[in-house]
Design an enzyme around this catalytic site. Structure first.
Site, short mmCIF file in Angstrom:
data_model
loop_
_atom_site.label_atom_id
_atom_site.label_comp_id
_atom_site.label_asym_id
_atom_site.label_seq_id
_atom_site.Cartn_x
_atom_site.Cartn_y
_atom_site.Cartn_z
N GLU A 258 1.04 -1.37 -0.12
CA GLU A 258 0.09 -0.07 -0.09
C GLU A 258 0.93 1.28 -0.03
O GLU A 258 1.90 1.40 0.78
CB GLU A 258 -0.80 0.10 1.25
N THR A 259 0.44 2.20 -0.62
CA THR A 259 0.86 3.67 -0.60
C THR A 259 -0.20 4.36 -0.20
O THR A 259 -1.17 4.47 -0.59
CB THR A 259 1.47 4.14 -1.84
#
Length: 264
Positions: free
Chosen positions: A42-43
């Site tokens: 995830e970002t």
């Protein structure tokens, strides 16, 4: 941009997430491109929401924007507590509702909504042939399929058929069992979202904690996610909320250079 190892007290442990603190949202295609470039589970992108303690938060996998992510929320809180003048608690407005994070002497406490398991009578057709032996129980929430296996060894030794599991997209697959040294263990796979195996997944515990709290007859649980990097989670079922304690450390601080050809 910061890269943080969440649910770990040391670098190279837990689950890495990238965090960008913005003044306003970037175009969606650009945020997706950054997440694809990072190639992390995830970002996270955070924008102010009226006060130093209130933030809007979005999460992107390398493939798409996701509805719920625990470890990247913890990573974002770590960045904000470390880099901004705030004592918290922090409140994040997200697709999954309001998430809260407080900081204490032994790390952070992630406060998530409770998502009760919804029983299934059988595995989805997409998972045909994924398990050598039929799971003990199968259930789901709004974004994942869960399978309880016969014991901790079955969870640890499970060899995922990622091509088959990818057919669940946009859903992922969590497997779990009663633990030995811990109350329960788990692993999580979302290859369709660009995440072959997630190292430590906060969001699945919003469902695993109420499931195992009922099975074991107690609200306070010690959990272990048995990925290669591994992660221990101290969990508490508190009414309609699931509380997870964990630590986080900053691995990297970076500056993004879009150049002249970003196309956004």
């Amino acid at each position: 941009m910061y890269q943080v190892d969440a649910f770990s007290d040391r670098v190279f442990g837990g689950n890495p997430a990238a965090v960008l603190v913005l003044e306003r949202w970037l175009p969606d295609p650009l945020m997706q491109a950054i997440a694809d470039e990072n190639n992390l589970a995830e970002t996270a992108f955070a924008c102010p929401d009226g006060s130093p303690e209130r933030w809007k938060l979005r999460w992107f996998s390398p493939v798409h924007e996701v509805d719920f992510c625990g470890h990247a929320t913890l990573a974002t809180a770590h960045v904000l507590f470390s880099r901004r003048p705030t004592t918290g608690p922090l409140r994040f407005s997200t697709r999954a509702g309001t998430l809260r994070v407080t900081r204490g002497e032994d790390g952070y406490r992630l406060d998530l909504p409770r998502f009760d398991p919804q029983p299934l009578t059988a595995l989805p057709d997409a998972l045909d042939g994924v398990f050598d032996r039929a799971p003990v129980a199968v259930f789901r929430n709004f974004e994942n399929i869960f399978a309880e296996l016969e014991d901790e060894t079955a969870v640890r030794s499970f060899v995922p058929d990622l091509a088959r599991i990818a057919r669940l997209f946009p859903m992922g697959l969590a497997i779990t069992a009663k633990g030995g040294a811990h109350d329960f263990v788990s692993r999580y796979f979302a290859p369709g979202a660009g995440i072959p195996e997630d190292p430590v997944t906060g969001s699945i515990h919003a469902t695993l904690v109420p499931y195992w709290a009922e099975r074991l007859g107690k609200p306070r649980l010690a959990a272990f996610q048995a990925s290669r990097r591994g992660g221990r989670l101290a969990c508490l079922l508190d009414g309609e909320r699931v509380l997870i304690a964990g630590q986080a450390v900053t691995f990297m601080t970076a500056e993004i250079d879009f150049g002249d050809g970003a196309g956004f």
